[in-house]
Motif scaffolding. Sequence first.
Motif, PDB file in Angstrom:
ATOM      1  N   PRO A   1     -34.874  -1.673  -6.952  1.00 55.28           N
ATOM      2  CA  PRO A   1     -35.737  -2.676  -6.309  1.00 55.28           C
ATOM      3  C   PRO A   1     -36.763  -3.269  -7.247  1.00 55.28           C
ATOM      4  O   PRO A   1     -37.107  -4.431  -7.129  1.00 55.28           O
ATOM      5  N   ASN A   2     -37.248  -2.467  -8.218  1.00 56.85           N
ATOM      6  CA  ASN A   2     -38.257  -2.997  -9.137  1.00 56.85           C
ATOM      7  C   ASN A   2     -37.685  -4.127  -9.973  1.00 56.85           C
ATOM      8  O   ASN A   2     -38.322  -5.153 -10.191  1.00 56.85           O
ATOM      9  N   ASN A   3     -36.473  -3.888 -10.491  1.00 56.77           N
ATOM     10  CA  ASN A   3     -35.856  -4.938 -11.311  1.00 56.77           C
ATOM     11  C   ASN A   3     -35.466  -6.146 -10.471  1.00 56.77           C
ATOM     12  O   ASN A   3     -35.529  -7.279 -10.921  1.00 56.77           O
ATOM     13  N   ILE A   4     -35.030  -5.885  -9.231  1.00 59.08           N
ATOM     14  CA  ILE A   4     -34.614  -6.993  -8.384  1.00 59.08           C
ATOM     15  C   ILE A   4     -35.800  -7.870  -8.025  1.00 59.08           C
ATOM     16  O   ILE A   4     -35.725  -9.087  -8.019  1.00 59.08           O
ATOM     17  N   SER A   5     -36.928  -7.226  -7.733  1.00 57.86           N
ATOM     18  CA  SER A   5     -38.085  -8.001  -7.314  1.00 57.86           C
ATOM     19  C   SER A   5     -38.683  -8.807  -8.440  1.00 57.86           C
ATOM     20  O   SER A   5     -39.382  -9.790  -8.229  1.00 57.86           O
ATOM     21  N   THR A   6     -38.394  -8.369  -9.697  1.00 60.20           N
ATOM     22  CA  THR A   6     -38.886  -9.136 -10.839  1.00 60.20           C
ATOM     23  C   THR A   6     -37.903 -10.263 -11.116  1.00 60.20           C
ATOM     24  O   THR A   6     -37.094 -10.182 -12.025  1.00 60.20           O
TER      25      THR A   6
ATOM     26  N   SER B   1     -40.603 -17.762   1.806  1.00 58.43           N
ATOM     27  CA  SER B   1     -41.042 -16.730   2.739  1.00 58.43           C
ATOM     28  C   SER B   1     -40.686 -15.338   2.222  1.00 58.43           C
ATOM     29  O   SER B   1     -39.752 -15.163   1.440  1.00 58.43           O
ATOM     30  N   ARG B   2     -41.435 -14.342   2.695  1.00 61.11           N
ATOM     31  CA  ARG B   2     -41.128 -12.954   2.336  1.00 61.11           C
ATOM     32  C   ARG B   2     -39.769 -12.535   2.885  1.00 61.11           C
ATOM     33  O   ARG B   2     -39.062 -11.716   2.286  1.00 61.11           O
ATOM     34  N   PHE B   3     -39.396 -13.109   4.018  1.00 64.31           N
ATOM     35  CA  PHE B   3     -38.096 -12.786   4.599  1.00 64.31           C
ATOM     36  C   PHE B   3     -36.961 -13.157   3.648  1.00 64.31           C
ATOM     37  O   PHE B   3     -36.010 -12.392   3.468  1.00 64.31           O
TER      38      PHE B   3
ATOM     39  N   GLN C   1     -37.111 -13.362   0.408  1.00 67.01           N
ATOM     40  CA  GLN C   1     -37.130 -12.424  -0.709  1.00 67.01           C
ATOM     41  C   GLN C   1     -36.442 -11.115  -0.337  1.00 67.01           C
ATOM     42  O   GLN C   1     -35.718 -10.528  -1.146  1.00 67.01           O
ATOM     43  N   LYS C   2     -36.667 -10.643   0.899  1.00 67.76           N
ATOM     44  CA  LYS C   2     -36.015  -9.409   1.346  1.00 67.76           C
ATOM     45  C   LYS C   2     -34.509  -9.596   1.463  1.00 67.76           C
ATOM     46  O   LYS C   2     -33.724  -8.712   1.102  1.00 67.76           O
ATOM     47  N   VAL C   3     -34.112 -10.765   1.974  1.00 74.76           N
ATOM     48  CA  VAL C   3     -32.674 -11.048   2.072  1.00 74.76           C
ATOM     49  C   VAL C   3     -32.042 -11.052   0.687  1.00 74.76           C
ATOM     50  O   VAL C   3     -30.956 -10.498   0.466  1.00 74.76           O
ATOM     51  N   THR C   4     -32.714 -11.695  -0.289  1.00 75.23           N
ATOM     52  CA  THR C   4     -32.219 -11.725  -1.669  1.00 75.23           C
ATOM     53  C   THR C   4     -32.078 -10.314  -2.225  1.00 75.23           C
ATOM     54  O   THR C   4     -31.079  -9.975  -2.869  1.00 75.23           O
ATOM     55  N   LEU C   5     -33.060  -9.473  -1.974  1.00 77.33           N
ATOM     56  CA  LEU C   5     -33.038  -8.090  -2.443  1.00 77.33           C
ATOM     57  C   LEU C   5     -31.825  -7.344  -1.913  1.00 77.33           C
ATOM     58  O   LEU C   5     -31.062  -6.728  -2.676  1.00 77.33           O
ATOM     59  N   HIS C   6     -31.605  -7.430  -0.603  1.00 83.79           N
ATOM     60  CA  HIS C   6     -30.498  -6.685  -0.005  1.00 83.79           C
ATOM     61  C   HIS C   6     -29.142  -7.258  -0.417  1.00 83.79           C
ATOM     62  O   HIS C   6     -28.181  -6.503  -0.631  1.00 83.79           O
ATOM     63  N   LEU C   7     -29.065  -8.590  -0.545  1.00 83.76           N
ATOM     64  CA  LEU C   7     -27.807  -9.193  -0.995  1.00 83.76           C
ATOM     65  C   LEU C   7     -27.481  -8.794  -2.430  1.00 83.76           C
ATOM     66  O   LEU C   7     -26.320  -8.549  -2.772  1.00 83.76           O
ATOM     67  N   GLN C   8     -28.511  -8.711  -3.282  1.00 80.45           N
ATOM     68  CA  GLN C   8     -28.268  -8.325  -4.669  1.00 80.45           C
ATOM     69  C   GLN C   8     -27.748  -6.895  -4.741  1.00 80.45           C
ATOM     70  O   GLN C   8     -26.826  -6.595  -5.513  1.00 80.45           O
ATOM     71  N   LEU C   9     -28.312  -6.019  -3.937  1.00 83.48           N
ATOM     72  CA  LEU C   9     -27.829  -4.638  -3.900  1.00 83.48           C
ATOM     73  C   LEU C   9     -26.407  -4.560  -3.351  1.00 83.48           C
ATOM     74  O   LEU C   9     -25.554  -3.849  -3.890  1.00 83.48           O
ATOM     75  N   PHE C  10     -26.145  -5.317  -2.283  1.00 87.64           N
ATOM     76  CA  PHE C  10     -24.841  -5.261  -1.632  1.00 87.64           C
ATOM     77  C   PHE C  10     -23.741  -5.844  -2.517  1.00 87.64           C
ATOM     78  O   PHE C  10     -22.638  -5.291  -2.625  1.00 87.64           O
ATOM     79  N   LEU C  11     -24.043  -6.987  -3.174  1.00 91.65           N
ATOM     80  CA  LEU C  11     -23.032  -7.679  -3.980  1.00 91.65           C
ATOM     81  C   LEU C  11     -22.942  -7.169  -5.409  1.00 91.65           C
ATOM     82  O   LEU C  11     -22.049  -7.578  -6.161  1.00 91.65           O
TER      83      LEU C  11
END
Length: 507
Positions: free
Chosen positions: A18-23, A483-485, A487-497
């Motif tokens: 998550p740290n790398n994804i959020s950056t 929106s923060r939403f 960003q959260k979607v991007t985070l979960h999609l990056q992990l999933f894909l």
Amino acid sequence: MPEIVFVQMPQSSSILSPNNISTMRKRKTTDSPHSSTDLTEGKEKLRLKQEVGLISGVSLIAGTMIGSGIFMSPEEVLYRMGNPASSLLIWAACGLLAMFGALSYAELGTIIKESGGEYIYILRIFGSFPAFLFAYTSVILVRPAGLAAVCLSFAEYAVAPFYPGCSSPQVVIKCTAAACILLLTIINCLNVRLATSIMNILTAAKLLALLVIVVGGLVLLAKGQTQSFQNAFQNTTAGIGAVGVAFYQGLWSYDGWNNLNYVTEELKKPEVTLPRAVMLAIPLVTCLYLLVNVSYLAAMTQTELLSSGAVAVTWGDKVLGNWAWVISLSVALSTFGSSNGTFFSGGRVCYIAAREGHMPDILSMAHVRCLTPSPALLFTSAVSLIMVVSGSFTSIVNFFSFIAWFFYGMTISGLLYLKIKKPELPRSYKVPILIPVIVLIAAVYLVLAPIIDQPQIEILYIVLFIFSGIILYFPLVRYKRHSRFLQKVTLHLQLFLEVAPTTKDAN
């Protein structure tokens, strides 16, 4: 062959953490085409492989151009022009125009060595706002609609042998087209080399099929079947709108002449490969198209050709007899190969636009193992599936061409600006200035002629759609109100894909 560039990371760090994804990489639209690809300490960045050489480049151009058009557009061009001779002139003029456009794009590709085609050229020359409008229109409407049209034509020919003597059910055609899109998605997400290998094989197959039609036509001409060419200019259409629509149908068959510019960063030695591939592929396709049209006219009367729903199948029935199924199979392979080329390049527009901050961040990422822009490809696939459900071949072609030539004209005007105002820019290839001037005049004609001669309300809808991008541009791109939403979607999609941000190739 350039490979993915890695930097050794500490074992405690993960590319999918998550740290790398959020950056997130905050790429500015003012980046230089020659921006550095130095890697920041503690981060791992990806770049797409340079897998496309001269042979694959020629295959990408020719393989995408030779698709559904030459098998479905000849009767429409003949209908609009009124006679065989003028329809052949339209096919020749379309080939010449495609060649001039591709040569102009080749110079742009040696100045701005980035993938993305029209999008990246408009961005670097005219700025962020017009580039966003192009990306918005292309990603959501033009590219998916074009892919849907080719896949629908593939489905028409693929299921035709199972319904002899009657029309194929629309449900079966649309399901087959959807299956084609899903298969292309899997192929292109798995491996670039796999996609280009399939493209090379299918390009060879479709060239062989066209050669069969050409040889068959030459045999018929040798036997004296020249009735279609007697009084060949009689009843020529002179209306500017009809000629414009005839050009739309012909140019649809040549669409793909600019596809190599969408993958410039994946070319080996782009300053050499790009112009050479153009000079080999487009004259080859133009000659084949003219000879194939002559063969159609040798086998059929003008009335028979105009009444044919699938001109290549009708030709096969008249010339090959019991072997007519070979043509149906060849057309299906041809359109599948064209779909693959369209999908291969179309996904890159979405990917590059996201990398420049004009689309969601997730679309700018690449798979960490397959090294393909899988999120962008998945998005293009999803929109294309929607188009398959709701679209029809003829309407898609006309409105696709209207939008495409609007942006082609804008891109060519950018080249003219660079040639006049920035002659000092380094470029390994230069096209005579008369060539882009001709292309620009043709683009203006193709955009305005149907509007002046036969205005349609659908064109107004398209223009409104293009400028509806203004509503999204200012809050999301100009002022970056995310929106923060999201960003959260991007985070979960990056992990999933299993995808990560990429860096530009340093050309």
